[in-house]
Design a protein around this motif. Sequence first.
Motif, PDB file in Angstrom:
ATOM      1  N   SER A   1      -0.151  -3.865 -10.300  1.00 28.86           N
ATOM      2  CA  SER A   1      -1.504  -3.478 -10.678  1.00 28.86           C
ATOM      3  C   SER A   1      -2.304  -3.064  -9.443  1.00 28.86           C
ATOM      4  O   SER A   1      -2.137  -3.622  -8.356  1.00 28.86           O
ATOM      5  CB  SER A   1      -2.216  -4.643 -11.389  1.00 28.86           C
ATOM      6  OG  SER A   1      -2.250  -5.789 -10.566  1.00 28.86           O
ATOM      7  N   SER A   2      -3.146  -2.058  -9.637  1.00 31.06           N
ATOM      8  CA  SER A   2      -3.928  -1.547  -8.516  1.00 31.06           C
ATOM      9  C   SER A   2      -5.093  -2.471  -8.206  1.00 31.06           C
ATOM     10  O   SER A   2      -5.758  -2.971  -9.111  1.00 31.06           O
ATOM     11  CB  SER A   2      -4.458  -0.145  -8.853  1.00 31.06           C
ATOM     12  OG  SER A   2      -5.280   0.330  -7.817  1.00 31.06           O
ATOM     13  N   GLU A   3      -5.320  -2.689  -6.919  1.00 33.10           N
ATOM     14  CA  GLU A   3      -6.372  -3.609  -6.529  1.00 33.10           C
ATOM     15  C   GLU A   3      -7.549  -2.895  -5.872  1.00 33.10           C
ATOM     16  O   GLU A   3      -8.691  -3.068  -6.271  1.00 33.10           O
ATOM     17  CB  GLU A   3      -5.816  -4.665  -5.567  1.00 33.10           C
ATOM     18  CG  GLU A   3      -6.829  -5.716  -5.151  1.00 33.10           C
ATOM     19  CD  GLU A   3      -6.211  -6.786  -4.266  1.00 33.10           C
ATOM     20  OE1 GLU A   3      -6.967  -7.533  -3.637  1.00 33.10           O
ATOM     21  OE2 GLU A   3      -4.978  -6.849  -4.196  1.00 33.10           O
ATOM     22  N   LYS A   4      -7.299  -2.059  -4.861  1.00 29.46           N
ATOM     23  CA  LYS A   4      -8.399  -1.418  -4.149  1.00 29.46           C
ATOM     24  C   LYS A   4      -7.855  -0.325  -3.242  1.00 29.46           C
ATOM     25  O   LYS A   4      -6.648  -0.168  -3.066  1.00 29.46           O
ATOM     26  CB  LYS A   4      -9.158  -2.447  -3.324  1.00 29.46           C
ATOM     27  CG  LYS A   4      -8.298  -3.197  -2.306  1.00 29.46           C
ATOM     28  CD  LYS A   4      -9.100  -4.271  -1.589  1.00 29.46           C
ATOM     29  CE  LYS A   4      -8.214  -5.057  -0.634  1.00 29.46           C
ATOM     30  NZ  LYS A   4      -8.963  -6.130   0.073  1.00 29.46           N
ATOM     31  N   LYS A   5      -8.779   0.422  -2.666  1.00 32.52           N
ATOM     32  CA  LYS A   5      -8.412   1.451  -1.697  1.00 32.52           C
ATOM     33  C   LYS A   5      -8.054   0.789  -0.364  1.00 32.52           C
ATOM     34  O   LYS A   5      -8.564  -0.264  -0.014  1.00 32.52           O
ATOM     35  CB  LYS A   5      -9.571   2.414  -1.483  1.00 32.52           C
ATOM     36  CG  LYS A   5      -9.915   3.269  -2.697  1.00 32.52           C
ATOM     37  CD  LYS A   5      -8.822   4.293  -2.966  1.00 32.52           C
ATOM     38  CE  LYS A   5      -9.234   5.217  -4.099  1.00 32.52           C
ATOM     39  NZ  LYS A   5      -8.185   6.229  -4.380  1.00 32.52           N
ATOM     40  N   TYR A   6      -7.153   1.441   0.358  1.00 36.25           N
ATOM     41  CA  TYR A   6      -6.759   0.968   1.676  1.00 36.25           C
ATOM     42  C   TYR A   6      -7.144   2.042   2.687  1.00 36.25           C
ATOM     43  O   TYR A   6      -6.786   3.210   2.516  1.00 36.25           O
ATOM     44  CB  TYR A   6      -5.259   0.704   1.723  1.00 36.25           C
ATOM     45  CG  TYR A   6      -4.782  -0.015   2.967  1.00 36.25           C
ATOM     46  CD1 TYR A   6      -4.841  -1.401   3.060  1.00 36.25           C
ATOM     47  CD2 TYR A   6      -4.274   0.689   4.048  1.00 36.25           C
ATOM     48  CE1 TYR A   6      -4.398  -2.068   4.188  1.00 36.25           C
ATOM     49  CE2 TYR A   6      -3.827   0.035   5.186  1.00 36.25           C
ATOM     50  CZ  TYR A   6      -3.898  -1.343   5.247  1.00 36.25           C
ATOM     51  OH  TYR A   6      -3.464  -2.004   6.374  1.00 36.25           O
TER      52      TYR A   6
ATOM     53  N   VAL B   1      -3.714   3.507  -1.685  1.00 37.23           N
ATOM     54  CA  VAL B   1      -4.076   2.568  -2.744  1.00 37.23           C
ATOM     55  C   VAL B   1      -3.303   1.274  -2.525  1.00 37.23           C
ATOM     56  O   VAL B   1      -2.091   1.297  -2.320  1.00 37.23           O
ATOM     57  CB  VAL B   1      -3.770   3.144  -4.141  1.00 37.23           C
ATOM     58  CG1 VAL B   1      -4.134   2.129  -5.222  1.00 37.23           C
ATOM     59  CG2 VAL B   1      -4.519   4.451  -4.358  1.00 37.23           C
ATOM     60  N   GLN B   2      -4.018   0.168  -2.559  1.00 42.84           N
ATOM     61  CA  GLN B   2      -3.392  -1.139  -2.382  1.00 42.84           C
ATOM     62  C   GLN B   2      -3.059  -1.729  -3.745  1.00 42.84           C
ATOM     63  O   GLN B   2      -3.867  -1.704  -4.657  1.00 42.84           O
ATOM     64  CB  GLN B   2      -4.337  -2.074  -1.607  1.00 42.84           C
ATOM     65  CG  GLN B   2      -3.724  -3.423  -1.278  1.00 42.84           C
ATOM     66  CD  GLN B   2      -4.609  -4.240  -0.351  1.00 42.84           C
ATOM     67  OE1 GLN B   2      -5.433  -3.689   0.369  1.00 42.84           O
ATOM     68  NE2 GLN B   2      -4.433  -5.546  -0.373  1.00 42.84           N
ATOM     69  N   TYR B   3      -1.842  -2.255  -3.862  1.00 41.84           N
ATOM     70  CA  TYR B   3      -1.362  -2.824  -5.115  1.00 41.84           C
ATOM     71  C   TYR B   3      -1.028  -4.301  -4.943  1.00 41.84           C
ATOM     72  O   TYR B   3      -0.678  -4.754  -3.863  1.00 41.84           O
ATOM     73  CB  TYR B   3      -0.107  -2.082  -5.598  1.00 41.84           C
ATOM     74  CG  TYR B   3      -0.336  -0.638  -5.947  1.00 41.84           C
ATOM     75  CD1 TYR B   3      -0.663  -0.256  -7.236  1.00 41.84           C
ATOM     76  CD2 TYR B   3      -0.210   0.353  -4.962  1.00 41.84           C
ATOM     77  CE1 TYR B   3      -0.864   1.084  -7.552  1.00 41.84           C
ATOM     78  CE2 TYR B   3      -0.411   1.683  -5.267  1.00 41.84           C
ATOM     79  CZ  TYR B   3      -0.739   2.045  -6.559  1.00 41.84           C
ATOM     80  OH  TYR B   3      -0.941   3.364  -6.865  1.00 41.84           O
TER      81      TYR B   3
ATOM     82  N   VAL C   1       0.850  -1.187   0.000  1.00 37.25           N
ATOM     83  CA  VAL C   1       0.000   0.000   0.000  1.00 37.25           C
ATOM     84  C   VAL C   1       0.885   1.235   0.000  1.00 37.25           C
ATOM     85  O   VAL C   1       1.914   1.270   0.675  1.00 37.25           O
ATOM     86  CB  VAL C   1      -0.910   0.029   1.250  1.00 37.25           C
ATOM     87  CG1 VAL C   1      -1.708   1.326   1.320  1.00 37.25           C
ATOM     88  CG2 VAL C   1      -1.847  -1.162   1.243  1.00 37.25           C
TER      89      VAL C   1
END
Length: 238
Positions: free
Chosen positions: A53-58, A46-48, A28
Amino acid sequence: MYVELNTVKQEDDLAYLKMVRVLDEGYVIQDAMTDCRGSFKALEGVQYRDDGSSEKKYPGDDQPMPFVGKPEIAALVKMACDKAGMAQVDQSMPSQAAEKPQTDSKQQAVETPLPETAPDTLKTRIGLLEIGRSDFKAPPDSLVLNGKVIYKDEGNYLALHQMFSLPDHDAVLFSSNCGGTACQTDDFAFLLVRQNADPAVVKAEGFYAYPSAVKTRRDGDDIRLDLGFPTVNANLPS
């Protein structure tokens, strides 16, 4: 956790930084800030995945959190504050104002005053209890247990005083003060913590006093408080 030192800057008595938080499933990137005096706040990041590649918000922290019990954040804060040229206040663990359990219920009760210095942390049977702030500019108005805010009295000054270890729970005596010359007495309360149960705050009408006048007396599992006023006592709730 890592800090990008080239992002560190000082502004309004805070050190701002960008950090990388390593997770089992990736990492993150978050912006964060600290006052170099015991409080730290990470913003939403932002969690990677490991492939970038970006996965989701943290999620970020809801409010500044104390970090004295978090060595990895303490080390990161030290690097950021050194880079920003801000002297960091010593946040080593203070002594505990805890009372050891008494096994002999017939032991003679001794009346003792509250500790002169209120601790910022207490180690309870279920984890570390700390004093926090709802904002960097706010007074110490929050109780934080194991990194989670469990009680807040916004705008007032909270103080931990003493912990009583009882057979099935710990009872922490704390107080609240509005600050200033008009607020000479504190409103007292107990925080009760036990295994497999939510913490509970117990208050009572008329449970106020000058902290320097309060004395405690323990006889086995019986706890009494002398609030310093004639004929006024408060029993420890169970």
